[in-house]
Design a protein around this motif. Structure first.
Motif, short mmCIF file in Angstrom:
data_model
loop_
_atom_site.label_atom_id
_atom_site.label_comp_id
_atom_site.label_asym_id
_atom_site.label_seq_id
_atom_site.Cartn_x
_atom_site.Cartn_y
_atom_site.Cartn_z
N ARG A 2 0.85 -1.18 0.00
CA ARG A 2 0.00 0.00 0.00
C ARG A 2 0.89 1.24 0.00
O ARG A 2 1.82 1.34 0.80
N LEU A 3 0.57 2.18 -0.87
CA LEU A 3 1.32 3.44 -0.91
C LEU A 3 0.79 4.38 0.16
O LEU A 3 -0.40 4.37 0.48
N THR A 4 1.67 5.22 0.67
CA THR A 4 1.26 6.22 1.64
C THR A 4 0.46 7.31 0.93
O THR A 4 0.53 7.48 -0.29
N GLN A 74 10.18 11.53 -19.29
CA GLN A 74 11.47 11.32 -18.64
C GLN A 74 11.35 11.19 -17.11
O GLN A 74 12.35 11.15 -16.41
N ILE A 75 10.11 11.13 -16.62
CA ILE A 75 9.89 10.98 -15.18
C ILE A 75 9.38 9.56 -14.92
O ILE A 75 8.27 9.21 -15.31
N ASN A 76 10.22 8.76 -14.29
CA ASN A 76 9.91 7.36 -14.04
C ASN A 76 9.10 7.21 -12.76
O ASN A 76 9.50 7.71 -11.70
N VAL A 80 9.97 7.79 -8.61
CA VAL A 80 9.18 8.70 -7.77
C VAL A 80 8.68 7.96 -6.53
O VAL A 80 8.81 8.45 -5.40
N VAL A 81 8.14 6.77 -6.72
CA VAL A 81 7.63 6.00 -5.58
C VAL A 81 8.75 5.65 -4.61
O VAL A 81 8.60 5.80 -3.39
N LEU A 124 6.28 -0.62 -11.81
CA LEU A 124 6.34 0.84 -11.71
C LEU A 124 7.52 1.42 -12.49
O LEU A 124 7.42 2.50 -13.07
N ASP A 125 8.64 0.68 -12.51
CA ASP A 125 9.82 1.13 -13.25
C ASP A 125 9.59 1.17 -14.75
O ASP A 125 10.28 1.89 -15.48
N ALA A 126 8.63 0.40 -15.23
CA ALA A 126 8.35 0.34 -16.67
C ALA A 126 7.40 1.44 -17.13
O ALA A 126 7.05 1.49 -18.31
N VAL A 127 7.01 2.32 -16.22
CA VAL A 127 6.01 3.35 -16.54
C VAL A 127 6.58 4.74 -16.31
O VAL A 127 7.28 4.98 -15.33
N THR A 128 6.26 5.65 -17.24
CA THR A 128 6.64 7.05 -17.06
C THR A 128 5.39 7.86 -16.75
O THR A 128 4.26 7.40 -16.96
#
Length: 156
Positions: A2-4, A74-76, A80-81, A124-128
């Motif tokens: 779960r993300l904060t 260019q923002i991965n 960010v997470v 998540l790394d595969a998404v910009t």
């Protein structure tokens, strides 16, 4: 996993800025706060952190606001997470300093959950950021509908 709330709001700010990239005026914190029903003061802290990380360019005062410092492509999202989440320990045995589990030496759960966490982050790394916003032709409508949702104050 779960993300904060902090990460959730961080992603919302970035997505809103990406969706508004083509317009002349910058995005304001008040605009994002109203669109998402989020505290303005909470968003201010998030925007300051995003600016410190080099993701947002901010300008104070009348006519000010925020813009992405680089293209959304260019923002991965994985980066960010990782920068906003402080704990990826799914269970206590992930942290050697706090592990009290007596089964750790003979348990396959730690390895399985470790693989699951890595798979989660790999997705998540595969998404910009660009992958998360509507195509150019649909962006204006998406932002417009977000900004004028029933029950939210209409931005000036």
């Amino acid at each position: 996993m779960r993300l904060t709330q902090w990460t959730d709001y961080t992603l919302r700010v970035l997505m809103y800025c990406a969706a508004c990239q083509q317009r002349a005026q910058p995005v304001t914190i008040t605009e994002v706060a109203q669109a998402h029903g989020i505290s303005r003061s909470h968003l201010t802290k998030i925007v300051q952190q995003l600016a410190a990380r080099g993701l947002l360019d901010t300008t104070r005062g009348r006519g000010g606001g925020m813009r992405l410092m680089r293209p959304a492509s260019q923002i991965n999202i994985g980066a960010v997470v990782r920068s906003t989440e402080t704990d990826f320990d799914m269970v206590e045995c992930f942290n050697d300093d706090h592990n009290t589990c007596r089964m750790s030496m003979h348990c396959g759960l730690k390895g399985l959950l470790g693989q699951a966490t890595q798979a989660y982050l790999a997705v998540l790394d595969a998404v910009t950021l660009a992958d998360l916003v509507p195509p150019k032709g649909e962006t204006a409508q998406a932002v417009h509908s977000l900004r004028f949702m029933p029950g939210l104050p209409v931005p000036a």
